[in-house]
Scaffold this active site. Sequence first.
Site, mmCIF file in Angstrom:
data_model
loop_
_atom_site.group_PDB
_atom_site.id
_atom_site.type_symbol
_atom_site.label_atom_id
_atom_site.label_comp_id
_atom_site.label_asym_id
_atom_site.label_seq_id
_atom_site.Cartn_x
_atom_site.Cartn_y
_atom_site.Cartn_z
ATOM 1 N N TRP A 107 31.414 48.850 56.309
ATOM 2 C CA TRP A 107 31.245 48.014 54.914
ATOM 3 C C TRP A 107 29.817 47.720 54.660
ATOM 4 C CZ3 TRP A 107 34.460 49.074 51.457
ATOM 5 C CH2 TRP A 107 35.949 49.200 51.686
ATOM 6 N N ASP A 178 28.742 38.942 53.249
ATOM 7 C CA ASP A 178 29.689 39.550 52.797
ATOM 8 C C ASP A 178 30.979 38.933 53.816
ATOM 9 O OD1 ASP A 178 32.090 40.729 52.298
ATOM 10 O OD2 ASP A 178 31.355 42.831 52.573
ATOM 11 N N LYS A 202 42.384 38.988 50.875
ATOM 12 C CA LYS A 202 42.795 38.955 52.404
ATOM 13 C C LYS A 202 43.065 37.370 52.843
ATOM 14 C CE LYS A 202 39.540 42.656 53.007
ATOM 15 N NZ LYS A 202 40.294 43.727 53.055
HETATM 16 C C1 LIG Z 1 34.344 43.261 54.716
HETATM 17 C C2 LIG Z 1 34.518 43.997 53.597
HETATM 18 N N1 LIG Z 1 33.468 44.230 52.529
HETATM 19 C C3 LIG Z 1 33.924 44.734 51.366
HETATM 20 C C4 LIG Z 1 35.253 45.443 51.335
HETATM 21 C C5 LIG Z 1 35.391 46.092 49.887
HETATM 22 O O1 LIG Z 1 36.019 45.298 49.175
HETATM 23 P P1 LIG Z 1 36.742 45.706 47.695
HETATM 24 O O2 LIG Z 1 37.839 46.627 47.813
HETATM 25 O O3 LIG Z 1 37.201 44.306 47.135
HETATM 26 O O4 LIG Z 1 35.601 46.205 47.008
HETATM 27 C C6 LIG Z 1 36.263 45.212 52.052
HETATM 28 C C7 LIG Z 1 37.521 45.710 51.871
HETATM 29 O O5 LIG Z 1 38.393 45.830 52.685
HETATM 30 C C8 LIG Z 1 36.038 44.473 53.243
HETATM 31 O O6 LIG Z 1 36.701 44.319 54.127
#
Ligand SMILES: Cc1ncc(COP(=O)(O)O)c(C=O)c1O
Length: 373
Positions: A107, A178, A202
Amino acid sequence: MPTNTREQVCNFGAGPAALPTEVLEQVRDDLLSYAGTGMSVMEVSHRSAVYEQLQADAETALRTLLGIPAHYSILFLQGGASQQFAMVPMNLLPPDGQAGYVLTGSWSEKAMQEAQAFGRARIAGSSKDIGYRQIPMDDELDFSLDDAYVHITTNNTIVGSQWHRVPEIPRSIPLVADMSSDICSRPVDVSRFRLIYAGAQKNLGPAGVTLVICDAPWLERAAANREIPTIFRYGVHVKARSTYNTPPTFAVYVVGLVAQWMLKQGGLAEMERRNRAKAGMVYTAIDDSDGFYEGVVEPTSRSSMNVTFRLRTPALEAAFLERARAVGLVGLAGHRSVGGIRVSLYNAVPLAWCERLCAFMDDFRRKPDALSD
Ligand SMILES: Cc1ncc(COP(=O)(O)O)c(C=O)c1O
């Protein structure tokens, strides 16, 4: 089609994930008529006093829970954390400037890739060469006073690692985080971050709303000098208090209920205590298995939210997942990009589920060849 009841299933999925049953019961009770309006929350205007109050209550609960300073704004946006990957650099990375990204998993890589479209996004630390099994040490970080911001991912949902400290970087370098997969799992000093974002699905509620917590006066000062579509400007959302356009009203309502639930349970110190106990139990089951289960992440960087481990062969992992599913332990497959097993232990997962899982792990280890019913 499965015919499970809620009581039979332990949902260890990584997101969208388990929500507290009490919250869902409240949602059920409110579903057809919210607060005596004779209408569902889904049917109420986002310009109505009823919605205004509901959003204000959600904000107040989050402010109390996280100890958010008064000059920080709370935004309820859409587009998921992935949209924040783009909005952060669009708003905050000047075209001729640079930003640092600490790479701790897929991510954070995605976040940096998005930033590269807007300016110089450079690696400010990485553990990619060791498969992201560890969070970089402070002396491995490469920040610069020229960085418009440094971005970290506090919990790495896929590999199963977590920052257990705020990185030691000068306070004059803005930190952006994030926190999608560990927000509200433990107390956090919000004032150390200029901007925090998290998809709700989550620890906070249903998919469809993204929480952004930001130092609003700083955002205004730091705004990158470039044309941005209105909908992607933080300043617009701050000014309109998240109602520049129609917000995801139902999701905001559930986030408010979840935040109030956390407060009732004892707040973030209590969430942290529970999460440590749950994760500790599962890590012990791994460590005491004589190598039958092998943790993916170095012990000092282990996540209390996503516990990852492997078995000797993919066939054994498949058998583990199948037998687990047969006894109601679901959502345990690792992310499709890495495989293995991942146990997500967000706030709504009770200790009793971990006890069931650990008993199953013990049983499977002793009789890996037994067939599931
Ligand atoms: C740490 C992290 N960042 C970003 C995301 C992406 O999130 P989204 O699907 O809400 O765009 C996730 C998805 O699991 C994640 O775990």
